[in-house]
Enzyme design. Structure first.
Site, PDB file in Angstrom:
ATOM      1  N   HIS A  60      -7.541   4.879   7.439  1.00 13.65           N
ATOM      2  CA  HIS A  60      -8.855   4.628   6.831  1.00 13.65           C
ATOM      3  C   HIS A  60      -8.994   3.118   6.708  1.00 13.65           C
ATOM      4  O   HIS A  60      -8.025   2.384   6.921  1.00 13.65           O
ATOM      5  CB  HIS A  60      -8.972   5.298   5.448  1.00 13.65           C
ATOM      6  CG  HIS A  60      -8.044   4.747   4.424  1.00 13.65           C
ATOM      7  ND1 HIS A  60      -6.703   5.043   4.390  1.00 13.65           N
ATOM      8  CD2 HIS A  60      -8.238   3.872   3.412  1.00 13.65           C
ATOM      9  CE1 HIS A  60      -6.126   4.414   3.390  1.00 13.65           C
ATOM     10  NE2 HIS A  60      -7.027   3.683   2.784  1.00 13.65           N
ATOM     11  N   ASP A  97       0.873  -1.178   0.000  1.00 12.20           N
ATOM     12  CA  ASP A  97       0.000   0.000   0.000  1.00 12.20           C
ATOM     13  C   ASP A  97       0.911   1.230   0.000  1.00 12.20           C
ATOM     14  O   ASP A  97       2.151   1.099  -0.037  1.00 12.20           O
ATOM     15  CB  ASP A  97      -0.932  -0.029   1.229  1.00 12.20           C
ATOM     16  CG  ASP A  97      -2.225   0.758   0.992  1.00 12.20           C
ATOM     17  OD1 ASP A  97      -2.306   1.495  -0.009  1.00 12.20           O
ATOM     18  OD2 ASP A  97      -3.139   0.664   1.825  1.00 12.20           O
ATOM     19  N   HIS A 114      -2.544  -0.082  -3.913  1.00 16.08           N
ATOM     20  CA  HIS A 114      -3.025   1.267  -3.583  1.00 16.08           C
ATOM     21  C   HIS A 114      -3.726   1.957  -4.751  1.00 16.08           C
ATOM     22  O   HIS A 114      -3.220   1.931  -5.884  1.00 16.08           O
ATOM     23  CB  HIS A 114      -1.848   2.134  -3.130  1.00 16.08           C
ATOM     24  CG  HIS A 114      -2.228   3.579  -2.966  1.00 16.08           C
ATOM     25  ND1 HIS A 114      -2.959   4.022  -1.888  1.00 16.08           N
ATOM     26  CD2 HIS A 114      -2.020   4.662  -3.765  1.00 16.08           C
ATOM     27  CE1 HIS A 114      -3.167   5.333  -2.020  1.00 16.08           C
ATOM     28  NE2 HIS A 114      -2.619   5.742  -3.156  1.00 16.08           N
ATOM     29  N   HIS A 117      -1.315   1.182   6.616  1.00 14.73           N
ATOM     30  CA  HIS A 117      -1.797   2.240   7.515  1.00 14.73           C
ATOM     31  C   HIS A 117      -2.819   1.675   8.482  1.00 14.73           C
ATOM     32  O   HIS A 117      -3.377   0.597   8.248  1.00 14.73           O
ATOM     33  CB  HIS A 117      -2.444   3.355   6.677  1.00 14.73           C
ATOM     34  CG  HIS A 117      -3.477   2.811   5.745  1.00 14.73           C
ATOM     35  ND1 HIS A 117      -4.761   2.556   6.158  1.00 14.73           N
ATOM     36  CD2 HIS A 117      -3.394   2.406   4.452  1.00 14.73           C
ATOM     37  CE1 HIS A 117      -5.433   2.027   5.147  1.00 14.73           C
ATOM     38  NE2 HIS A 117      -4.628   1.918   4.100  1.00 14.73           N
ATOM     39  N   GLU A 137      -7.133  -2.784   7.405  1.00 11.84           N
ATOM     40  CA  GLU A 137      -6.970  -3.533   6.147  1.00 11.84           C
ATOM     41  C   GLU A 137      -6.034  -4.726   6.346  1.00 11.84           C
ATOM     42  O   GLU A 137      -6.241  -5.803   5.788  1.00 11.84           O
ATOM     43  CB  GLU A 137      -6.416  -2.605   5.057  1.00 11.84           C
ATOM     44  CG  GLU A 137      -7.444  -1.590   4.612  1.00 11.84           C
ATOM     45  CD  GLU A 137      -6.872  -0.505   3.709  1.00 11.84           C
ATOM     46  OE1 GLU A 137      -5.786  -0.693   3.139  1.00 11.84           O
ATOM     47  OE2 GLU A 137      -7.513   0.549   3.576  1.00 11.84           O
TER      48      GLU A 137
HETATM   49 ZN   LIG Z   1      -3.787   2.855  -0.028  1.00 15.45          ZN
END
Ligand SMILES: [Zn+2]
Length: 292
Positions: free
Chosen positions: A144, A35, A87, A132, A162
């Site tokens: 997020h 990501d 991503h 993240h 995630e």
């Molecule tokens: Zn991302």
């Protein structure tokens, strides 16, 4: 009788062929999901968006972190490496700068495996870099969960970043997550879910600001930790959730929940939340794909 002996000989020959073919692959087969929000140096949405002025710089850093991971994996004895660009457009990693030892998976098939597209049971280890923290995490860079529309995802009672959802996908195929790189917040969340895996915190959030390692230092750390993780592969177990699998998605607004509630099998559980339960984890992933 002779015929029987002949058939038996053929069977033995075939069996020994398959056994030796299996033995031929002695190196590790490694899956790397990359990501961008957790890449060292990245702090703002503009950094990770094609429209951002500095996007070219950060996609280069993302590619360099991926190369550091590949180098670390090679040092630990990897012979097959699949890099999944995970991503945005999934077209960020620079193919010509990427180490040639890896195969790159670009763009989205729109299937339910998403950031884990390409994974199967033949892999030995899964690595997440540039990751993240989940939506709503304090002191976390660009936190997020999948899209900006989701407030929270809970899977079998656990709040999931995630990395958690993707780790469960790896677990479904019997493959352990061994290492994660990103900000300090996602490293902590990954340890809570997966136990004592290797981590590399390349930045530490202070509100929406962050202290950063120099990209060169971040890449050195990632390389070192990748090797370390793969060398202690036997310490890690696949992250397997027990059926029935129940996913509850809470959205930031009510309309999304209304839309998702029409997915066959989905249940509206609140103004902004919908849940889905199945004994087949792939069905849960399909629900999640359409709910997003
Ligand atoms: Zn991302």
């Amino acid at each position: 009788m002779r015929k029987k002996v002949f058939v038996l000989c053929v069977l033995v020959l075939l069996l020994s062929f398959f056994v030796s073919a299996e033995k031929a692959r002695e190196g590790l087969k490694v899956f790397i999901s990359v990501d961008m929000e957790g890449t060292g140096g990245v702090i703002h949405w503009e950094d990770v968006s094609r429209k951002g002025k500095d996007y070219d710089l950060f996609r280069r850093l993302m590619t360099q972190e991926t190369n550091a991971t590949i180098e670390g994996a090679l040092e630990a004895g990897a012979t097959e490496i699949l890099v999944r660009d995970s991503h945005g457009s999934a077209r960020n990693i620079l193919p010509d700068v990427l180490r040639p030892e890896a195969v790159l998976l670009r763009d989205w098939s729109d299937g339910p495996l998403s950031m884990m597209e390409g994974i199967d049971e033949t892999f030995d280890a899964v690595i997440f870099i540039g990751y993240h923290a989940r939506a709503g995490t304090p002191n976390a860079v660009l936190k997020h969960t999948m899209t900006g529309t989701i407030y929270d995802v809970v899977l079998n009672g656990k709040k999931m970043p995630e990395a958690g959802i993707n780790g469960a996908i790896a677990g479904y195929f019997g493959v352990p997550v061994v290492f994660i790189a990103g900000d300090l917040a996602v490293c902590k969340q990954a340890k809570e879910l997966f136990g004592d895996i290797e981590t590399a915190a390349v930045k530490e959030g202070i509100g929406k600001a962050a202290k950063m390692l120099h990209p060169q230092k971040a890449q050195e750390l990632i390389k070192k930790k990748t090797t370390l993780a793969l060398k202690r592969l036997k310490d890690f177990k696949p992250f397997r959730l027990k059926p029935p699998f129940k996913m509850e998605v809470t959205f930031k607004d009510e309309e999304r929940a209304e839309n998702a509630s029409w997915i066959p099998g989905a249940k509206r559980t609140g103004n902004t939340s919908v849940s889905f339960t199945s004994n087949d984890f792939m069905e849960v992933l399909k629900f999640f794909k359409f709910a997003m």
